[in-house]
Structures are given as structure tokens and as C-alpha cells.
Design an enzyme around this catalytic site. Structure first.
Site, PDB file in Angstrom:
ATOM      1  N   ASP A  79      57.489  23.123 -64.520  1.00 23.83           N
ATOM      2  CA  ASP A  79      58.785  22.569 -64.915  1.00 23.83           C
ATOM      3  C   ASP A  79      59.788  23.720 -65.073  1.00 23.83           C
ATOM      4  O   ASP A  79      59.390  24.866 -65.239  1.00 23.83           O
ATOM      5  CB  ASP A  79      58.625  21.810 -66.240  1.00 23.83           C
ATOM      6  CG  ASP A  79      59.756  20.812 -66.452  1.00 23.83           C
ATOM      7  OD1 ASP A  79      60.630  20.696 -65.575  1.00 23.83           O
ATOM      8  OD2 ASP A  79      59.760  20.145 -67.503  1.00 23.83           O
ATOM      9  N   GLU A  80      61.066  23.419 -65.025  1.00 20.67           N
ATOM     10  CA  GLU A  80      62.126  24.426 -65.206  1.00 20.67           C
ATOM     11  C   GLU A  80      61.909  25.630 -64.286  1.00 20.67           C
ATOM     12  O   GLU A  80      62.035  26.783 -64.709  1.00 20.67           O
ATOM     13  CB  GLU A  80      62.183  24.901 -66.670  1.00 20.67           C
ATOM     14  CG  GLU A  80      62.310  23.801 -67.696  1.00 20.67           C
ATOM     15  CD  GLU A  80      63.714  23.209 -67.796  1.00 20.67           C
ATOM     16  OE1 GLU A  80      64.581  23.593 -66.979  1.00 20.67           O
ATOM     17  OE2 GLU A  80      63.928  22.355 -68.675  1.00 20.67           O
ATOM     18  N   LYS A 117      63.720  14.512 -63.887  1.00 24.22           N
ATOM     19  CA  LYS A 117      62.755  15.503 -63.398  1.00 24.22           C
ATOM     20  C   LYS A 117      61.531  15.562 -64.301  1.00 24.22           C
ATOM     21  O   LYS A 117      60.400  15.545 -63.828  1.00 24.22           O
ATOM     22  CB  LYS A 117      63.403  16.895 -63.322  1.00 24.22           C
ATOM     23  CG  LYS A 117      64.513  17.006 -62.296  1.00 24.22           C
ATOM     24  CD  LYS A 117      65.024  18.423 -62.158  1.00 24.22           C
ATOM     25  CE  LYS A 117      65.692  18.937 -63.424  1.00 24.22           C
ATOM     26  NZ  LYS A 117      66.901  18.179 -63.780  1.00 24.22           N
ATOM     27  N   THR A 118      61.794  15.608 -65.583  1.00 24.05           N
ATOM     28  CA  THR A 118      60.681  15.666 -66.521  1.00 24.05           C
ATOM     29  C   THR A 118      59.858  14.391 -66.423  1.00 24.05           C
ATOM     30  O   THR A 118      58.629  14.415 -66.488  1.00 24.05           O
ATOM     31  CB  THR A 118      61.208  15.882 -67.957  1.00 24.05           C
ATOM     32  OG1 THR A 118      62.046  17.035 -67.957  1.00 24.05           O
ATOM     33  CG2 THR A 118      60.073  16.081 -68.924  1.00 24.05           C
ATOM     34  N   GLN A 154      71.118  24.863 -63.649  1.00 22.48           N
ATOM     35  CA  GLN A 154      70.748  25.039 -65.055  1.00 22.48           C
ATOM     36  C   GLN A 154      69.994  26.338 -65.274  1.00 22.48           C
ATOM     37  O   GLN A 154      69.278  26.502 -66.264  1.00 22.48           O
ATOM     38  CB  GLN A 154      69.905  23.857 -65.543  1.00 22.48           C
ATOM     39  CG  GLN A 154      70.666  22.535 -65.535  1.00 22.48           C
ATOM     40  CD  GLN A 154      69.862  21.415 -66.166  1.00 22.48           C
ATOM     41  OE1 GLN A 154      69.474  21.475 -67.325  1.00 22.48           O
ATOM     42  NE2 GLN A 154      69.604  20.367 -65.392  1.00 22.48           N
ATOM     43  N   ARG A 196      73.624  17.636 -72.082  1.00 26.73           N
ATOM     44  CA  ARG A 196      72.641  17.171 -73.082  1.00 26.73           C
ATOM     45  C   ARG A 196      73.108  15.867 -73.722  1.00 26.73           C
ATOM     46  O   ARG A 196      72.337  15.159 -74.352  1.00 26.73           O
ATOM     47  CB  ARG A 196      72.416  18.195 -74.211  1.00 26.73           C
ATOM     48  CG  ARG A 196      71.906  19.557 -73.810  1.00 26.73           C
ATOM     49  CD  ARG A 196      70.682  19.505 -72.974  1.00 26.73           C
ATOM     50  NE  ARG A 196      71.035  19.548 -71.566  1.00 26.73           N
ATOM     51  CZ  ARG A 196      70.198  19.194 -70.585  1.00 26.73           C
ATOM     52  NH1 ARG A 196      68.990  18.783 -70.867  1.00 26.73           N
ATOM     53  NH2 ARG A 196      70.587  19.249 -69.329  1.00 26.73           N
TER      54      ARG A 196
END
Ligand code: ATP
Length: 723
Positions: free
Chosen positions: A221-222, A34-35, A252, A605
Site C-alpha cells: 500500500d502507499e 485503493k485501500t 499523494q 481527507r
DNA sequence: ACATATGACGTTTTT
DNA sequence: CGTCATATGT
């Protein structure tokens, strides 16, 4: 260059990157890129669509993420200056807008930004003014009520009119008074930054139109962790172009306690009916063992939106579950593991120890120090909230904004200069009488009106002189650094600190650090430098902390702060009931599910190695208690876990599966029935709408008046039946 | 006015 | 256990 830009993307990513007009929603699981989509989309717009960097705004979750974004962009597109894109957190972007345009809604450009500590202090004052006993009611409760109201855009006056219960009325009064005090101090709190920016857009169509014109593309983002106001802010900025791209993963979402609201994702699809939805399905980060464990875990949550995700990565090494005797044992097991893996080729910065609460870091710090393992501690006691730093900041704030009474009163007698309680009260009263700030009252002091001892007058006069000199320095064209030096020297702050018995050296070093940060602003106009510097100080996000600079070290970090990061080796210690899930977040299914998501974020992570652990005994508040293994461990299939018990005393731990019936026995409450009115200490009053039997227990669905529908477990929730 | 002692209170998570 | 705000003594 072009090849680099588009070849390193899969089909869906490519779609999201090149879809260059209209609203776009990217929903995808962890490690799915995504990033990367955000970075490449911006690069694509600049290099292929001739969009100028400063026509693109990217909202990130932390300032560090913003910096990394710019770095990566600069790497991707050499000839353009990517640092000119507008990027930062919602708060820092909003703050900048208010500094420039706030005056059109009555916000002077030199407003102070109040952090939690300042806020608490204001809440205390507010409580005093409306005669609420802060011993009976914790100020932070009011603070969270206020913050909640603000992030839902509930007006304090309206709020006051509609609250009925005694406590609600109290809270409404405190809220109203709090707002008044902030106004008097010419200060904004974090929520205000967003709220006022939205007001600005509404009240000044010209300002908004200008911004909408300039910002051709907006990316967030997020997105799963944005709140109502933040979404509104983004929507307003988007305007007619509707070139808004939001990226997130509902699984998340871990900041609901900060009023983040998943409904934003659903609303996005309603508000932008024509939006393109892109789902990414491949995880590039983790081994399949790790990914499979994470998917099994998260599949336990209800009402999920994100699709499942898969990987072509190899199986990798097994996930290990270690059982430790206590937290020190746990820390040394992990330290040993780090040492061993380092011999196998990992370096210190490949490791992260990720935990639920900051207090857990301690055992690790001690173990690392003993074993010479370098580490960096993210977050914990933040640099900028240290006492000595806040003192100096307070001086700077007085210069920036002379109405900032809160800062003025903080340092009026720091270092001690003979201005005691009585003198302060007299000065405060004088200021109040003239409807003036404390600072002005002092600067224009007419000592004949103050009936206090002449020593008090003398001390005040002395401080007046100090302030005048500092102000004079600030008006010169000298740098921020020299202003800081002036403050330090004229107040005798160094001597003040060194007089302290403990940690005085460290304190002085911190001031040195602050001085060098201020130095980075020396090439800006002194006038703007002060605002810019104080903004940065107020809006730092954890990883900007100067203490976290060191490379080549193990990262100690809370699970919340690992959002968006990745590490080859991840340790998640403290997998115990009450810690993860945390005891304060076990009152409803919603809360438990958010705890599960937190664990999920932690697991995902990890790139190649994942080590879970729990301690049989843990010391909290000085008392050692026997623990129960976290229920979440049971969510991970056994065949993915290698259970390691390095203990000398190997007892049968296996009997401790599932949540034991610790509470069940004593808590077989007078049965709660549908239709009963109940009260919960946290959610307030409500009505039971449904009871569902669950293995020896009851799930109780309650419609709370204020907090809406919650699913509670009868054995855990402390429900009081009302008659 | 200031330094030290005592006791209450508390910890999720943070922009 | 540790921090912080308030109470006490000098
Ligand atoms: N198309 C791709 N090919 C190869 N590697 C990729 C691709 N896309 C992303 N990656 C890599 O996968 C990893 C995760 O990517 P990224 O951080 O963008 O994911 P994310 O969806 O933002 O993750 P999270 O939500 O967990 O923070 C990174 O190391 C990235 O370099």
C-alpha cells in the site's frame, strides 16, 4: 459472505481484486477505494482462491493500518484467521526477518535498533573520532547524508573513494566511522533494517527461496512513498510468481525528504513488463465541492501521472476560508466552529485539525483546554522518546544486547550513583583496550588496572552489583513485567523521578504506561518477549502512541500523518507563505510541488466539511511577524470558496493575492546566464542549463552535480555565481 | 560528582 | 520561546 466481498466494488476495483496472478499496479486518486481494493483482494484470495492467510504479505505505511486491515478482514471472513497474514511496515517486517535469519550474514538476533536520538549520538561520536567539529557542522546533516546513501544502497567505502569536495570527504569519513560504531554496538538503524534484509536475500539464496515459497502474494500500500531499498526488498521477495500488487497515488507522494522515490512507480512498469495497470476514477469520499477544489489545486503540478477523478456525491456545503488575526484567534475561530457543528450532530471524533508543523498544535491545545473540548494529539513528542521511557528502555537494551555501549553510557549514572565523567572515561578506555564492550568491562572489572579514586571504584562495584541482579532476573523464567519492576526498584528510578520539580507525576505515570505495555508480552517466552517488546518500541508509528487511545475526541495531527485517513470535518489552518509551503521547502519547484501535494492530501481527507484558514500575524521563535496568504489558496477557484472574515477590523486583504514581490526588489541579482557555474546552499554546485522569464522573475534550471536537475526561482533561491 | 546557570541553536515533515 | 549541551559553582 461472498456477496459482501465482491458487490461493494465498482468494475475497476473488481478487476484489481480478482486479477489473481501476475504483477498488478493500481494507480488512483484519493478516496477512490485503493485501500478497499487491498482489503478485498486479500479476502478474495483467502476465501475464493484457497490461499492461506500466512501466504499473504501486506506492507502498510503504519502499524495501525496493519491492525485495521486485519480487523476489517476478520469482519469480512469469519471462519479464517486473518490475523495470520504477514503484515506490517517494511521496517517491522524486515526486522523480524533479521531476528530470525540475520545470523547467516553475521547479524546476531539480539541487535539493537537505533532511533534518531541514538543515531545523532553515534554521529557525534563518529565526528569526534574523525575530528570533525560538531559546532561547525550539524550532526543531523551527516545523518541525512548517511540515510540518503543507505536508501540508495551506496556503500560507505565506495562512497569515500568517489567523493571529491572537502565536505563530501568529511561526510564520507563520518559515514564510515558511523558504520563502525553501529557495528561495535551491535546496532542497526532504520535504514539498515531494510538494507540488511536485502543483503540477506542476496547472500542467502536458501533463506530467500524459502521466503519466496511461503509468500505467495505480496501487496504494498502507499507505494508512491517507498524508497529504492524498499522496492528492491519487495521485488526480491516476489520471486518468479510475480504476484505483486502495488497500490498508490503519485499525487499523494509526500515523503521524498525521507528518500521516497516516485521513480519506483515508473520502474515497476519496466521491471514487470506484463503488469496489469488498473486506474480507479471515482471518488467515494468527498463532496463534489471538496473534490473539485482538490483537483483544481493539484492540476497546478507538472508531470502528473494520476488521472483525474470524479464523484457522484452531492455538492455539499461550501469550503470556507477564514482569516484570523493571529494563531490564537485562529484557534478560537476553529473551536467555535467545532462547538457549533457539534450542536448540528457531529461528534468530537468527526473533527481533525491538520497542520504543517507540530508546533502549530499548541494554540489549539490551549483553546481546547479552555473550552473543554477533548482532543488527542498524534505524534508530537512521542511517548517512546520521552526521557524516562528511554532510560528504562536503555536498561532493557543492555540486557538484550550487552554490546550496546550507547545505552550503557546513557544510564551508567542515571539515577546519579557517583559514576562521574572521569570514572566513565577510565572504564571506557579499559573497554577499548580489551576490545570489549563497556558492559563487559564493568562486569569483569579488575579494579587494580583502573587508576581512579577509590570512591569511583566503589560506585562502579555498586553498579556492577545492580547489573548482575538485573541480569539474573532476566535469566529467570519470570515475565518481562517483573524484569521491569526489578530495574525500577533496584535502581531507585521512582525516587529519582519524583525528586524532580516539574512533571514528575506525569513521568511516573508514563513509566506505569510502559509497564502495562510490557505486560502485553507476558504470555510470550521471556526470552523472545524482550526482543519483541523492544522491536515494537523502536518501530512504533505515531498512532500506536498510547496517548492517542482516547475516542470521542478531536484529532490534532500533522498533514503528513493524515495519509490514508478520512474525517467528516477537516480544518487546515496556517495557510501562509513560509508555513504551507514551508520556508524550508521553497527552494525548488519540486519542493513547492511536494508542499502542494501535502495540502492536497489534507483537503482530500475531508468527507463533508472543509475549513481553511490563515492568520495575518504569527509568532515564531517568540517574534511576531506579518504573514502572506499561501499561494496555494489562489489555486482553488473562487467560486468554491466562501471567504469569511470574522475580524472586527476588516481591512482590505484582497491586495495580498499572489506571492508578493517581497524579495524581488533587493534581489535582482547580477543576471545569471546559461552556462554559469553556481552554488546553492542546499543543492551544492551545478551549472545553469536554462533561464526562463516568469512574470518579473526568472526560473532557473540548474543541473546540480549531486542533486540533479532543479528548477529554481531566481528571486527566492540563494544562488551564488562561481567564477 | 552533582546541581544550577548560561548561551547557542533551532523546527518542517518521520520509519 | 524553549530545549539542550556546555560552563560554572558548590
Ligand atoms: N466501491 C465503493 N463503493 C462505496 N464506497 C466505497 C467504494 N470503495 C471505497 N469506498 C469508500 O470510499 C472511501 C475511501 O476509500 P479508501 O480509503 O479505500 O480510498 P483510498 O483510495 O485508499 O484513499 P486515499 O488514497 O485517499 O487514502 C472509504 O470510506 C470507503 O469505504
Amino acid at each position: 459472505m461472498k456477496s459482501d466481498l465482491l458487490t461493494k466494488l465498482n468494475k475497476q476495483q473488481l478487476l484489481a481484486v480478482t486479477n489473481d496472478s501476475g504483477p498488478l499496479l493500481v494507480i488512483a486518486g484519493p478516496g477512490s477505494g485503493k485501500t478497499r481494493v487491498i482489503v478485498h483482494r486479500v479476502a478474495f484470495l483467502i476465501s475464493e482462491k484457497q490461499v492461506k492467510p500466512d501466504e499473504i504479505m501486506v506492507v502498510t505505511f503504519t502499524n495501525k493500518a496493519s491492525r485495521e486491515l486485519k480487523d476489517r478482514l476478520n469482519g469480512l471472513l469469519g471462519q479464517y484467521d486473518a490475523s495470520r497474514i504477514i503484515s506490517g511496515t517494511f521496517h517491522s517486517i524486515a526486522s523480524k526477518m533479521l531476528r530470525i535469519n540475520g545470523d547467516s550474514i553475521g547479524i546476531a538476533n539480539n541487535f539493537s535498533i537505533y532511533d534518531r536520538e541514538d543515531q545523532i549520538s553515534i554521529v557525534r561520536q563518529a565526528c569526534e573520532l574523525v575530528e570533525v567539529d560538531t559546532k561547525r557542522y550539524n550532526p543531523s546533516i551527516f545523518l541525512s547524508i548517511i540515510s540518503n546513501a543507505k536508501s540508495k544502497m551506496i556503500d560507505p567505502i565506495l562512497n569515500q573513494a568517489t567523493s571529491d569536495s572537502l565536505f563530501d570527504k568529511l561526510a564520507a569519513n563520518v559515514y564510515l566511522e558511523y558504520e563502525k560504531l553501529l557495528h561495535d554496538n551491535q546496532a542497526l538503524d532504520f535504514d539498515d533494517l531494510l538494507l540488511r534484509a536485502c543483503t540477506l536475500f542476496e547472500k542467502s539464496p536458501l533463506v530467500l527461496a524459502d521466503l519466496q515459497n511461503r509468500i505467495k502474494y505480496l501487496l504494498v500500500d502507499e507505494f508512491q512513498d517507498t524508497n529504492f531499498v524498499q522496492y528492491k526488498f519487495a521485488k526480491q521477495l516476489t520471486g518468479d510468481s510475480q504476484n505483486i500488487c502495488v497500490v498508490g497515488d503519485p499525487d499523494q507522494s509526500i515523503y521524498s525528504w525521507r528518500n521516497a522515490d516516485l521513480r519506483n512507480i515508473l520502474n515497476f512498469q519496466k521491471d514487470f513488463k506484463n503488469c496489469t495497470v488498473v486506474k480507479l476514477v471515482e471518488n467515494y469520499r468527498s463532496t463534489s465541492n471538496i473534490l473539485n477544489a482538490s483537483q483544481a489545486l493539484i492540476s497546478q503540478n507538472s508531470n502528473r501521472i494520476t488521472n483525474d477523478i470524479e464523484t457522484y456525491n452531492p455538492e455539499g456545503t461550501p469550503i470556507e476560508l477564514h482569516v484570523a488575526e493571529n494563531e490564537y484567534d485562529e484557534a478560537s475561530i476553529i473551536t467555535e466552529k467545532i462547538k457549533k457543528l457539534r450542536l448540528e450532530g457531529f461528534s468530537y471524533e468527526n473533527f481533525a485539525v491538520t497542520y504543517r508543523v507540530n508546533a502549530q498544535s499548541r494554540a489549539f491545545e490551549e483553546a481546547f483546554v479552555r473550552n473543554g473540548v477533548p482532543y488527542k494529539l498524534i505524534g508530537a513528542l512521542k511517548f517512546y522518546q520521552r526521557r524516562e521511557i528511554k532510560d528504562i528502555i536503555a536498561y532493557l537494551r543492555i540486557i538484550q544486547n550487552s554490546n550496546d555501549d550507547n545505552s550503557m553510557l546513557r544510564v551508567i549514572n542515571v539515577p546519579p550513583r557517583g559514576i562521574g565523567e572521569r570514572t566513565v572515561t577510565a572504564l571506557k578506555n579499559l573497554a577499548n583496550l580489551n576490545g570489549d564492550s563497556v558492559c563487559h568491562a564493568l562486569l569483569n572489572l579488575d579494579e587494580t588496572v583502573l587508576n581512579i579514586h577509590k570512591n569511583g571504584i566503589k560506585s562502579l562495584k555498586n553498579f556492577q552489583g545492580i547489573l548482575n541482579e538485573v541480569i539474573e532476573e532476566s535469566l529467570s523464567d519470570h515475565s518481562l513485567t517483573s524484569l521491569l519492576d526489578k530495574i525500577l526498584s533496584i535502581t531507585g528510578y521512582r525516587e529519582h523521578i519524583l525528586r524532580e520539580l516539574e512533571g514528575s507525576e506525569e513521568r511516573w505515570e508514563n513509566i506505569g504506561e510502559l509497564r502495562s505495555i510490557a505486560g502485553q508480552f507476558d504470555d510470550i517466552q521471556p526470552n523472545e518477549a524482550l526482543n519483541a517488546f523492544l522491536d515494537q518500541v523502536a518501530l512504533v508509528t505515531a498512532e500506536d502512541d498510547p496517548s492517542s487511545d482516547s475516542n470521542e475526541s478531536v484529532t490534532l495531527i500533522t498533514l503528513h500523518q493524515t495519509k490514508g485517513l478520512e474525517f467528516p470535518v477537516v480544518f487546515i489552518p496556517g495557510l501562509e507563505e513560509g508555513l504551507l509551503p514551508h520556508s524550508r521547502s521553497m527552494d525548488s519547484f519540486d519542493e513547492i510541488e511536494e508542499e502542494r501535494r501535502l495540502f492536497y492530501v489534507g483537503i482530500t481527507r475531508a468527507i463533508s466539511n472543509l475549513y481553511l484558514s490563515w492568520s495575518k500575524y504569527r509568532t515564531i521563535f517568540g517574534t511576531t511577524t506579518r504573514t502572506i496568504r499561501s499561494q496555494f489558496v489562489d489555486n482553488i477557484p473562487e467560486n468554491l470558496l466562501k471567504i469569511v472574515n470574522t475580524n472586527k477590523f476588516q481591512l482590505e486583504e484582497r491586495s495580498f493575492t499572489k506571492t508578493t514581490n517581497l524579495f524581488d526588489q533587493q534581489n535582482l541579482l547580477p543576471t545569471i546566464n546559461e552556462g554559469d557555474k553556481v552554488e546553492h546552499f542546499k543543492f551544492g554546485k551545478g551549472v545553469v542549463v536554462q533561464t526562463i522569464p516568469r512574470s518579473g522573475d526568472f526560473e532557473i534550471v540548474v543541473a546540480f552535480k549531486v542533486n540533479g536537475i532543479k528548477h529554481l526561482l531566481s528571486s527566492v533561491a540563494k544562488l551564488k555565481v562561481l567564477e
